[in-house]
Design a protein around this motif. Structure first.
Motif, PDB file in Angstrom:
ATOM      1  N   LEU A   1     -10.856   0.521  -2.323  1.00 46.62           N
ATOM      2  CA  LEU A   1      -9.439   1.137  -2.346  1.00 46.62           C
ATOM      3  C   LEU A   1      -9.070   1.311  -0.955  1.00 46.62           C
ATOM      4  N   ARG A   2      -9.522   1.757   0.123  1.00 47.02           N
ATOM      5  CA  ARG A   2      -9.045   1.997   1.200  1.00 47.02           C
ATOM      6  C   ARG A   2      -8.386   0.672   1.802  1.00 47.02           C
ATOM      7  N   TYR A   3      -9.345  -0.562   1.637  1.00 47.49           N
ATOM      8  CA  TYR A   3      -8.580  -1.590   2.319  1.00 47.49           C
ATOM      9  C   TYR A   3      -7.541  -2.165   1.384  1.00 47.49           C
ATOM     10  N   ALA A   4      -7.589  -1.815  -0.007  1.00 46.69           N
ATOM     11  CA  ALA A   4      -6.125  -2.237  -0.765  1.00 46.69           C
ATOM     12  C   ALA A   4      -5.033  -1.182  -0.430  1.00 46.69           C
ATOM     13  N   THR A   5      -5.287   0.108  -0.021  1.00 44.42           N
ATOM     14  CA  THR A   5      -4.287   0.976   0.565  1.00 44.42           C
ATOM     15  C   THR A   5      -3.597   0.324   1.873  1.00 44.42           C
ATOM     16  N   ILE A   6      -4.597  -0.167   2.742  1.00 39.64           N
ATOM     17  CA  ILE A   6      -4.214  -0.523   4.050  1.00 39.64           C
ATOM     18  C   ILE A   6      -3.264  -1.824   3.638  1.00 39.64           C
ATOM     19  N   ALA A   7      -3.533  -2.612   2.854  1.00 36.42           N
ATOM     20  CA  ALA A   7      -2.819  -3.973   2.502  1.00 36.42           C
ATOM     21  C   ALA A   7      -1.443  -3.494   2.174  1.00 36.42           C
ATOM     22  N   LEU A   8      -1.392  -2.339   1.304  1.00 39.01           N
ATOM     23  CA  LEU A   8      -0.088  -1.964   0.930  1.00 39.01           C
ATOM     24  C   LEU A   8       0.662  -1.425   1.807  1.00 39.01           C
ATOM     25  N   LEU A   9       0.266  -0.754   2.715  1.00 39.70           N
ATOM     26  CA  LEU A   9       0.807  -0.241   3.877  1.00 39.70           C
ATOM     27  C   LEU A   9       1.460  -1.439   4.687  1.00 39.70           C
ATOM     28  N   CYS A  10       0.938  -2.315   4.850  1.00 40.96           N
ATOM     29  CA  CYS A  10       1.390  -3.637   5.532  1.00 40.96           C
ATOM     30  C   CYS A  10       2.374  -3.990   5.030  1.00 40.96           C
ATOM     31  N   TYR A  11       2.591  -4.017   3.809  1.00 39.55           N
ATOM     32  CA  TYR A  11       3.872  -4.550   2.965  1.00 39.55           C
ATOM     33  C   TYR A  11       4.989  -3.165   3.244  1.00 39.55           C
ATOM     34  N   LEU A  12       4.424  -2.120   3.235  1.00 39.42           N
ATOM     35  CA  LEU A  12       5.522  -0.867   3.271  1.00 39.42           C
ATOM     36  C   LEU A  12       6.164  -0.758   4.521  1.00 39.42           C
ATOM     37  N   ILE A  13       5.341  -0.785   5.597  1.00 41.98           N
ATOM     38  CA  ILE A  13       5.865  -0.462   6.911  1.00 41.98           C
ATOM     39  C   ILE A  13       7.328  -1.196   7.376  1.00 41.98           C
ATOM     40  N   PRO A  14       7.064  -2.625   7.435  1.00 42.60           N
ATOM     41  CA  PRO A  14       8.191  -3.343   7.820  1.00 42.60           C
ATOM     42  C   PRO A  14       9.482  -3.369   6.882  1.00 42.60           C
ATOM     43  N   ASN A  15       9.122  -3.053   5.597  1.00 39.70           N
ATOM     44  CA  ASN A  15      10.065  -3.328   4.613  1.00 39.70           C
ATOM     45  C   ASN A  15      10.999  -1.843   4.207  1.00 39.70           C
TER      46      ASN A  15
END
Lengths: 267, 268
Positions: free
Chosen positions: B186-200
């Protein structure tokens, strides 16, 4: 103050009472999370004014920002977090009720942003109220213990326990009602006092605020240098890729599934 | 596995206790924390087990002691306590065992439950919901509630049955859920979602691109400025968060910075 405003204030009191019960006292379905509580408030207020979609969209926008700001706050043990549920309800209520009197988009957005900032402060005040209720509950607990030990009144437990829930509801109801009843007019007056330039400055703030929540979430999730490098590569990748939530979901799914299949529980 | 010799409590009673566990923290207090909620939840079972009199009074006092755990896992402790109370009633164990088991189990359930639900599941579901909310998807709150509550309700209702049927062996069952592995995923999946959220989804616009870039490069220029600017902002805020600066103070500093940059014409 009109009858319409009284109805809105009572409605907000009721919503505040119910979502605050969910935050720790009962259920904990997470209706109290800003991403649910704020749109819910927007929907009900919008329905009252015949503008459901507008209210829901406003709730979603405010809920998104507040969810990010308070994502790390946890009700663990003695820790009483800021009251995110009340902050969500009040920010939408103040923003919606104060903003609907303005004709321009910019002025309405200023109302929303200022309401959001005020509600963050109110969330901290809500925490102080929560502590007060817990102190009252401590007295209730002593009363219930005495009654049960005397063996005369087994109903005391149900009565004391239920009263604790009513105190939480009553606190939130009164707080939300009073703030909505008294807070809308000063917010309108403040927005009217701003120039156009100052107004657009507030919109810039609204756009940047999610960065704080993302930082908190990153701080919670990234544990070492290796993860930080992966994270930065991911940010670069998503800067270049087209803006699509589906790609984010796909990569999140792959990252999670990889751990589930390859790691053992020793990690 | 330990099973009760002749189960005294039926499904209906266990459902009633699971239902009452939803009100566990209604009277949360500084002395016994969730003690009144715990006793309130199991009171019908105690009343069935002990007739009115000193034995019932003693049972009430036993469960008015300090109790604090993860609310979603509390029903599991309740189930185990009921199986022990049944044994105590039959004279198979003494009261100290109930006390010690309850204390040990509430600590273990707090660690497992808080770690999974508060530290991993909630941030993940919130991040996933935010990806939809930023796209103005109006059903986001409903989706958030449905997805979040699947494991919540599963543990809440099954917990009391597992606890009652398995007794202290319930710990072995918890291990079968591979909670640590799930938390990491879950932690890794959250990091991946953050990678999408931050620049967009950090809205950062500057007038310089409009005046200095040819129109055909404007879109990519805007994306790059947004991505780099957002990463820098998030990096600075994360450094503040790691340095134990309060989140509200970081937000306030960000607001002041935004107003200054807007005033100087750097941001629009």
């Amino acid at each position: 103050m009109t009858e319409d405003h009284l109805t809105s204030s009572l409605l907000i009191g009721l919503i505040g009472g119910i979502v605050d019960l969910d935050s720790t006292a009962t259920w904990q379905f997470m209706i109290s999370q800003p991403i649910v509580a704020a749109p819910l408030t927007g929907l009900f207020l919008g329905a009252l004014a015949g503008q459901e979609a507008l209210g829901l969209k406003l709730g979603l926008m405010i809920g998104t920002i507040l969810q990010l700001l308070w994502i790390e706050q946890l009700p663990l043990g003695m820790n009483v977090p800021p009251d995110a549920a009340l902050a969500s309800v009040l920010s939408v209520a103040l923003g919606f009720l104060a903003g609907r009197d303005f004709d321009t988009y910019v002025e309405r957005e200023v109302c929303n942003t200022v309401a959001l900032l005020v509600a963050v402060a109110l969330g901290l005040f809500g925490r102080a109220l929560d502590r007060g209720i817990r102190r009252l509950n401590t007295r209730l607990e002593s009363w219930v213990t005495l009654r049960l030990q005397s063996g005369k009144a087994s109903w005391a437990l149900a009565a004391g326990h239920t009263l604790g829930g009513f105190l939480t509801f009553g606190k939130a109801f009164l707080f939300c009602f009073i703030v909505t009843w008294l807070g809308v007019e000063p917010l309108r007056a403040f927005t009217r006092s701003l120039s156009f330039g100052q107004n657009t400055g507030f919109i810039v703030i609204q756009g940047l605020l999610p960065a704080v929540g993302f930082a908190v979430l990153a701080g919670m999730c990234i544990k070492d240098q290796r993860e930080l490098r992966w994270f930065l590569s991911g940010v670069v990748l998503f800067t270049i890729l087209p803006t699509s939530a589906w790609i984010g979901w796909l990569i999140a799914g792959i990252a999670g599934a990889r751990i589930l299949w390859t790691q053992n529980d020793a990690v | 596995m330990e099973a009760s010799a002749s189960p005294l409590f039926g499904r209906l009673m266990l459902f009633q206790i699971a239902f009452r566990s939803f009100f566990l923290q209604a009277s949360w207090n500084y002395r016994g924390m969730m003690n009144m909620g715990f006793l309130y939840a199991i009171q019908p079972a105690l009343d069935k087990l002990y007739p009115p009199g000193p034995a019932r009074q003693e049972a009430y006092s036993r469960h008015l002691e300090y109790f604090n755990t993860n609310p979603y896992f509390a029903s599991l402790v309740m189930g185990v306590v009921l199986s022990l109370e049944e044994k105590y009633c039959r004279g198979e164990i003494d009261a100290d065992i109930i006390h010690d088991t309850k204390e040990g189990l509430m600590t273990a359930c707090a660690a497992v439950g808080d770690g999974f639900f508060w530290d991993s599941w909630r941030p993940f579901v919130a991040a996933a919901a935010l990806t939809l909310a930023f796209g103005n998807f109006l059903l986001t709150p409903i989706l958030f509630l449905v997805v979040y509550n699947v494991p919540h309700l599963y543990f809440r209702f099954r917990g009391v049955f597992w606890g009652y049927q398995l007794g202290t062996d319930v710990i072995k069952l918890l291990k079968a859920f591979h909670i640590q592995r799930a938390r990491l995923a879950l932690r890794y999946a959250t990091i991946a979602l953050l990678c999408y959220l931050i620049p967009n989804h950090v809205n950062l616009h500057t007038p310089f691109l409009l005046s200095n870039l040819p129109l055909e490069y404007f879109y990519i220029g805007e994306k790059l400025v947004q991505g780099i600017g957002a990463a820098l902002l998030v990096g600075a805020a994360a450094a503040g968060y790691r340095a134990k600066i309060d989140v509200l103070m970081i937000s306030f500093l960000l607001m002041v910075m935004a107003l200054v940059l807007y005033h100087w014409g750097i941001l629009i």
